[in-house]
Scaffold this motif. Structure first.
Motif, mmCIF file in Angstrom:
data_model
loop_
_atom_site.group_PDB
_atom_site.id
_atom_site.type_symbol
_atom_site.label_atom_id
_atom_site.label_comp_id
_atom_site.label_asym_id
_atom_site.label_seq_id
_atom_site.Cartn_x
_atom_site.Cartn_y
_atom_site.Cartn_z
ATOM 1 N N LYS A 1 0.856 -1.183 0.000
ATOM 2 C CA LYS A 1 0.000 0.000 0.000
ATOM 3 C C LYS A 1 0.893 1.234 0.000
ATOM 4 C CE LYS A 1 -3.916 -2.111 2.438
ATOM 5 N NZ LYS A 1 -4.800 -2.041 3.636
ATOM 6 N N GLU A 2 0.618 2.126 -0.908
ATOM 7 C CA GLU A 2 1.447 3.321 -1.045
ATOM 8 C C GLU A 2 1.459 4.115 0.250
ATOM 9 O OE1 GLU A 2 1.978 7.152 -4.060
ATOM 10 O OE2 GLU A 2 0.384 5.670 -4.394
ATOM 11 N N GLY A 3 2.640 4.459 0.693
ATOM 12 C CA GLY A 3 2.789 5.228 1.917
ATOM 13 C C GLY A 3 2.757 4.399 3.183
ATOM 14 N N ILE A 4 2.391 3.124 3.065
ATOM 15 C CA ILE A 4 2.323 2.253 4.244
ATOM 16 C C ILE A 4 3.354 1.131 4.134
ATOM 17 C CG2 ILE A 4 0.861 0.692 5.590
ATOM 18 C CD1 ILE A 4 -1.547 2.307 4.669
ATOM 19 N N LYS A 5 3.261 0.361 3.056
ATOM 20 C CA LYS A 5 4.222 -0.710 2.803
ATOM 21 C C LYS A 5 4.607 -0.650 1.338
ATOM 22 C CE LYS A 5 4.856 -5.734 3.110
ATOM 23 N NZ LYS A 5 4.225 -7.046 3.420
ATOM 24 N N GLU A 6 5.784 -0.102 1.077
ATOM 25 C CA GLU A 6 6.224 0.089 -0.305
ATOM 26 C C GLU A 6 6.860 -1.171 -0.882
ATOM 27 O OE1 GLU A 6 5.621 2.728 -1.991
ATOM 28 O OE2 GLU A 6 5.055 4.190 -0.451
ATOM 29 N N LYS A 7 7.527 -1.946 -0.023
ATOM 30 C CA LYS A 7 8.198 -3.166 -0.460
ATOM 31 C C LYS A 7 8.168 -4.205 0.644
ATOM 32 C CE LYS A 7 11.593 -2.671 -4.161
ATOM 33 N NZ LYS A 7 13.022 -2.823 -4.506
ATOM 34 N N GLY A 8 8.179 -5.474 0.218
ATOM 35 C CA GLY A 8 8.254 -6.564 1.166
ATOM 36 C C GLY A 8 9.647 -7.158 1.192
ATOM 37 N N ARG A 9 9.754 -8.361 1.767
ATOM 38 C CA ARG A 9 11.055 -9.015 1.878
ATOM 39 C C ARG A 9 10.907 -10.507 1.627
ATOM 40 N NH1 ARG A 9 15.794 -7.500 3.729
ATOM 41 N NH2 ARG A 9 14.903 -5.545 4.482
ATOM 42 N N ILE A 10 11.819 -11.042 0.821
ATOM 43 C CA ILE A 10 11.911 -12.473 0.573
ATOM 44 C C ILE A 10 13.295 -12.931 1.031
ATOM 45 C CG2 ILE A 10 11.885 -14.311 -1.163
ATOM 46 C CD1 ILE A 10 10.170 -12.476 -2.912
ATOM 47 N N THR A 11 13.322 -14.004 1.798
ATOM 48 C CA THR A 11 14.592 -14.533 2.288
ATOM 49 C C THR A 11 14.693 -16.007 1.919
ATOM 50 O OG1 THR A 11 14.525 -13.012 4.183
ATOM 51 C CG2 THR A 11 16.060 -14.860 4.299
ATOM 52 N N ILE A 12 15.806 -16.369 1.299
ATOM 53 C CA ILE A 12 16.067 -17.763 0.950
ATOM 54 C C ILE A 12 17.321 -18.202 1.701
ATOM 55 C CG2 ILE A 12 16.458 -19.417 -0.903
ATOM 56 C CD1 ILE A 12 15.332 -17.369 -2.858
ATOM 57 N N SER A 13 17.215 -19.303 2.423
ATOM 58 C CA SER A 13 18.358 -19.802 3.181
ATOM 59 C C SER A 13 18.568 -21.284 2.901
ATOM 60 C CB SER A 13 18.149 -19.582 4.686
ATOM 61 O OG SER A 13 17.017 -20.315 5.149
ATOM 62 N N ALA A 14 19.796 -21.729 3.107
ATOM 63 C CA ALA A 14 20.127 -23.143 2.919
ATOM 64 C C ALA A 14 21.102 -23.563 4.003
ATOM 65 C CB ALA A 14 20.717 -23.385 1.531
ATOM 66 N N GLN A 15 20.832 -24.722 4.589
ATOM 67 C CA GLN A 15 21.709 -25.240 5.638
ATOM 68 C C GLN A 15 21.563 -26.750 5.713
ATOM 69 O OE1 GLN A 15 20.358 -23.530 9.317
ATOM 70 N NE2 GLN A 15 18.437 -24.646 9.310
ATOM 71 N N GLN A 16 22.548 -27.405 6.305
ATOM 72 C CA GLN A 16 22.440 -28.843 6.520
ATOM 73 C C GLN A 16 21.673 -29.086 7.811
ATOM 74 O OE1 GLN A 16 26.130 -30.997 6.400
ATOM 75 N NE2 GLN A 16 25.181 -32.967 6.892
ATOM 76 N N ASN A 17 20.741 -30.039 7.755
ATOM 77 C CA ASN A 17 19.944 -30.414 8.924
ATOM 78 C C ASN A 17 19.970 -31.933 9.024
ATOM 79 O OD1 ASN A 17 18.105 -30.823 10.958
ATOM 80 N ND2 ASN A 17 16.490 -29.548 10.081
#
Length: 369
Positions: free
Chosen positions: A268-284
């Protein structure tokens, strides 16, 4: 050759399954008509008719249960066939893209390379010319006192003033650097597209998952760059993963695109201009775990159990086929014997967790060594 598999592993086609379902359903109607007909024409005692009807009802009940079981099996087979069809189409599409990418890479890389070389040469030449210009200006300063009345000197000073030399000194090196950076970006995009589209020929190979993720992020950049910032986090000393590289890349691509769409719905303009995407990799443990997280709209609790179902989508008609997450599920679970789950909170975001076994079921395959 047809783009769709003509028959299932049992030898039956989709049409055969559908006809079989219809035929089984008619059996109950036949039994019911037989009961009614015998009741009308039989001269047996009421008790005998009742006993006969009870027996027929048991047959109907048993047959109904058998039909329901067969229906479930047939519907499951139909769903599997549809998924197979979709995967075959996707494989053919990826193969076509791979062929196109190879041609595009050649057509774009060649001019990009010589333009890049030329710009690099101009940058080097510019530095040389600036050195020569400084020497010429120093010489002009010395000559100006002796040739102040000469027309040539006056013309030189006028030309020097018009050229805005200080501005050119500041701007030319930066413009050349930006040009080289842009050409490098073009080269990386083409290389990523070529790598992403390279078919694995259904043979698992050991790969660096970081390369697959970085390549996929580059290919999908146009989907997320306007709506989100994207970050990647990789554990140190990640082991190589035995996998079908093109299918894993496609699965990650589907998740990134879905994440971008989910974020777009919340902006929403003026409220949330951009979001966030996070990609991670690890051994489990014995698995390599990949997480794709977004701060988008989240998934309503009422439909979370259905998100991996083929053809299930909440998007408007023409916006989604319902195959994205089904392909992700099939890639992780069916093709790699892995595990997948989704953690989501409506209005907060979603995280998809993909776990691929580090020991391939085809460990003895030379391609996995």
């Amino acid at each position: 050759m047809s783009a769709f598999p003509e028959a299932s592993p049992t030898g039956l086609s989709l049409a055969d399954y559908e006809r079989k379902l219809i035929a089984r359903d008619k059996t109950i109607d036949v039994l019911k008509r037989r009961i009614a007909q015998e009741a009308r024409h039989s001269h047996a005692t009421p008790f005998a008719i009742l006993e006969q009807n009870v027996g027929l009802e048991k047959v109907v009940a048993r047959k109904t249960m058998e039909l329901e079981n067969e229906r479930h099996e047939l519907e499951k087979a139909l769903a599997e066939l549809r998924i197979t069809q979709t995967q075959l189409l996707q494989a053919q599409k990826m193969e076509s893209i791979g062929q196109l990418a190879a041609g595009i890479a050649h057509e774009i890389n060649t001019p990009t390379q010589y333009v890049s070389d030329n710009v690099g040469f101009v940058k080097s030449a510019n530095a040389t010319l600036l050195t020569l210009l400084d020497a010429a200006l120093a010489l002009a300063d010395v000559a100006r006192g002796k040739l102040a009345d000469e027309p040539a000197m006056a013309e030189f000073d006028a030309t020097l003033k018009r050229t805005k030399l200080d501005f050119l000194r500041r701007q030319i090196p930066g413009a050349l650097d930006e040009s080289l950076e842009g050409l490098g970006h073009i080269a990386r995009i083409v290389a990523a597209m070529k790598e992403f589209s390279h078919p694995s020929q259904n043979v698992k190979e050991r790969v660096d998952i970081r390369e697959i993720i970085n390549t996929t992020v580059t290919v999908a950049r146009n989907e997320w760059k306007y709506v989100a910032d994207l970050e990647t986090h990789f554990s140190d000393d990640l082991p190589q993963l035995p996998c079908l590289r093109d299918m894993v890349g496609q699965a990650i691509l589907n998740l990134v695109v879905n994440a971008a769409h989910a974020i777009a719905d919340t902006l929403k303009e003026g409220i949330k201009e951009k979001g966030r995407i996070t990609i991670s990799a690890q051994q489990n443990g014995d698995y390599l775990e990949i997480r794709v997280n977004d701060d988008g709209s989240g998934i309503p609790a009422a439909i979370r159990d259905r998100i991996f179902d083929p053809f299930f989508t909440t998007k408007a008609v023409g916006k989604g086929t319902g195959q994205g997450l089904a392909i992700v599920y099939s890639t992780v679970v069916d093709k790699h014997d892995g595990q997948i789950r989704c953690e989501s909170q409506e209005g907060v975001g979603s995280t998809f967790i993909l776990q691929f076994p580090l020991r391939s079921s085809k460990e003895d395959d030379p391609a996995c060594k």
